[in-house]
Design an enzyme around this catalytic site. Structure first.
Site, short mmCIF file in Angstrom:
data_model
loop_
_atom_site.label_atom_id
_atom_site.label_comp_id
_atom_site.label_asym_id
_atom_site.label_seq_id
_atom_site.Cartn_x
_atom_site.Cartn_y
_atom_site.Cartn_z
N SER A 147 42.36 31.10 17.58
CA SER A 147 43.56 31.76 17.88
C SER A 147 44.73 31.23 16.72
O SER A 147 45.49 31.91 16.05
CB SER A 147 44.01 32.28 19.13
OG SER A 147 43.12 33.10 19.63
N LYS B 236 41.74 35.63 32.57
CA LYS B 236 42.16 37.10 32.03
C LYS B 236 42.57 37.94 33.11
O LYS B 236 43.38 38.93 32.96
CB LYS B 236 40.90 37.54 31.07
CG LYS B 236 41.12 37.06 29.62
CD LYS B 236 40.01 37.71 28.73
CE LYS B 236 40.16 37.30 27.25
NZ LYS B 236 39.24 38.23 26.67
N ASP C 47 41.93 43.43 23.35
CA ASP C 47 40.38 43.06 22.78
C ASP C 47 39.83 44.35 22.51
O ASP C 47 39.27 44.82 21.39
CB ASP C 47 39.64 42.55 24.09
CG ASP C 47 39.71 41.03 24.00
OD1 ASP C 47 40.03 40.25 22.93
OD2 ASP C 47 39.59 40.56 25.33
N GLY D 166 24.74 45.12 28.00
CA GLY D 166 25.57 44.11 28.91
C GLY D 166 26.41 44.71 29.88
O GLY D 166 26.61 45.94 29.59
N ALA D 167 26.85 44.25 31.03
CA ALA D 167 27.64 44.51 32.07
C ALA D 167 28.55 43.81 32.49
O ALA D 167 28.84 43.55 33.66
CB ALA D 167 26.65 45.32 33.02
N ASN E 30 21.20 46.69 31.17
CA ASN E 30 21.65 45.30 31.61
C ASN E 30 20.46 44.76 32.59
O ASN E 30 20.13 45.39 32.96
CB ASN E 30 23.01 45.27 32.52
CG ASN E 30 23.72 43.99 32.27
OD1 ASN E 30 23.67 43.19 31.52
ND2 ASN E 30 24.00 43.36 33.59
N ARG E 31 20.38 43.52 32.31
CA ARG E 31 19.48 42.68 33.20
C ARG E 31 19.70 43.19 34.51
O ARG E 31 18.62 43.15 35.48
CB ARG E 31 19.59 41.00 32.84
CG ARG E 31 18.56 40.23 33.65
CD ARG E 31 18.89 38.76 33.20
NE ARG E 31 20.14 38.36 33.55
CZ ARG E 31 20.67 37.16 33.38
NH1 ARG E 31 19.77 36.40 32.99
NH2 ARG E 31 21.91 36.90 33.49
#
Ligand code: NAP
Length: 285
Positions: free
Chosen positions: A22, A71, A107, A131-132, A154-155
């Site tokens: 950044s 975050k 984002d 992904g989750a 997702n797994r």
């Protein structure tokens, strides 16, 4: 750049912050725009997050980025939270306002702008979201009023199902569904936009990938990996081996920073300026 009595300070709150890119983004933007601003990384322990926000306020810090692990935890210390950030449940940018800081999530608009700059539109697309985790959830929220269909693989399929249920609530109809990664075989069609939002394949585990079968990649029209280190992940290689385009997450990183800089300084960064910063980021990696 000359630092003087008029220089404004911005920075990053995170832990760790040693490897952040950044400062490259914001100090280059300050240089390019001639805005008298300096950007620094600030290492903040979790139990001192509230103190860090109050301290920043006392020091008249113009704006801050927020990264892992703060975050979500920073939300109670903000005076306002933007609607999209509230839905996502995470902020990565704080803007100084009258009574404190207002939290934003740049984002997702960053990913959207990155994709647009690569000629990819999500409007009306059938999307495979791998992904989750925190980022995948934010991507699903961003997509829910734009994509035609979102299939979350997702797994831990329960996490994918929880996100699907949440975004279906926002959309008001069944736009999202959940599958285990190996269940991709049940998907009809082969023109999906695939967004890779897991950690799998990130440096130093660069040879790993969530789904190995070439049959999966034959279903993909374009692949977008949110990982940017390495510059080409195994996921991207497999998409390319099938003759389709694949992109990494470096432009998402670039544009989340650009949007934050624009919010802090009430300015608009040109595509030429963005290209200069992008080149610097590529050199750093
Ligand atoms: P997170 O919340 O920790 O989620 C991690 C995800 O990866 C989960 O879906 C997890 O599946 C999956 N995963 C991890 N290891 C796995 C394995 N061995 N096998 C199968 N699945 C596995 O992480 P996050 O914060 O969402 O970040 C995800 C990615 O986004 C990171 O790679 C990061 O590089 C990228 N990112 C990019 C940017 C950018 O600006 N380009 C910004 C932020 C993040 P389970 O649910 O089953 O555990």
């Amino acid at each position: 750049m000359e630092i003087n009595g008029m220089t404004r300070t911005c920075g990053l709150l995170g832990n760790p912050v040693e490897h952040t890119l950044s400062p490259v983004i914001h100090n280059t933007l300050a240089e390019l725009t001639g805005i008298n601003l300096v950007y620094l990384p600030f290492l903040v322990e979790q139990n001192l997050l509230s103190d860090a926000v109050q301290g920043a306020r006392a020091l008249h810090i113009l704006g801050l980025n927020v990264t892992v692990p703060h975050k979500e935890k920073i939300l109670p210390f903000l005076s306002e939270v933007d609607e999209l950030a509230r839905r996502i449940g995470a902020v990565n940018t704080l803007v100084s306002v009258e009574n404190g800081y207002k939290g934003y999530n740049t984002d997702m608009p960053g990913l959207y702008r990155a994709m647009a700059s690569d000629g990819i539109s999500v409007e009306g697309e059938e999307v495979l979201l791998l992904g989750a985790g925190g980022v995948a959830r934010a991507v699903a929220v961003m997509l829910c009023d734009k994509a035609k269909r979102i299939i979350i693989l997702n797994r831990t399929v329960e996490k994918a199902a929880a996100i699907a249920e949440e975004v279906n609530g926002y959309a008001g109809y069944k736009v999202a569904e959940a599958l285990k990664p190996e269940e991709y075989t049940s998907l009809p069609g082969k023109e999906y936009l695939a967004i890779q939002a897991t950690n799998v394949g990130m440096y130093p585990h660069t040879n790993e990938v969530l789904i190995q079968d070439m049959a999966f990649y034959k279903k993909i029209r374009v692949g977008y990996d949110l990982i940017y280190n390495p510059g080409e992940t195994r996921f991207m290689r497999l998409v390319r081996e099938n003759g389709r385009e694949a992109f990494n997450g470096l432009k998402m990183l670039l544009y989340q920073g650009i949007i934050a800089f624009e919010l802090w300084n009430n300015c608009k960064i040109t595509e030429e300026q963005a290209a200069v910063v992008y080149k610097k980021l590529q050199e750093k990696l």
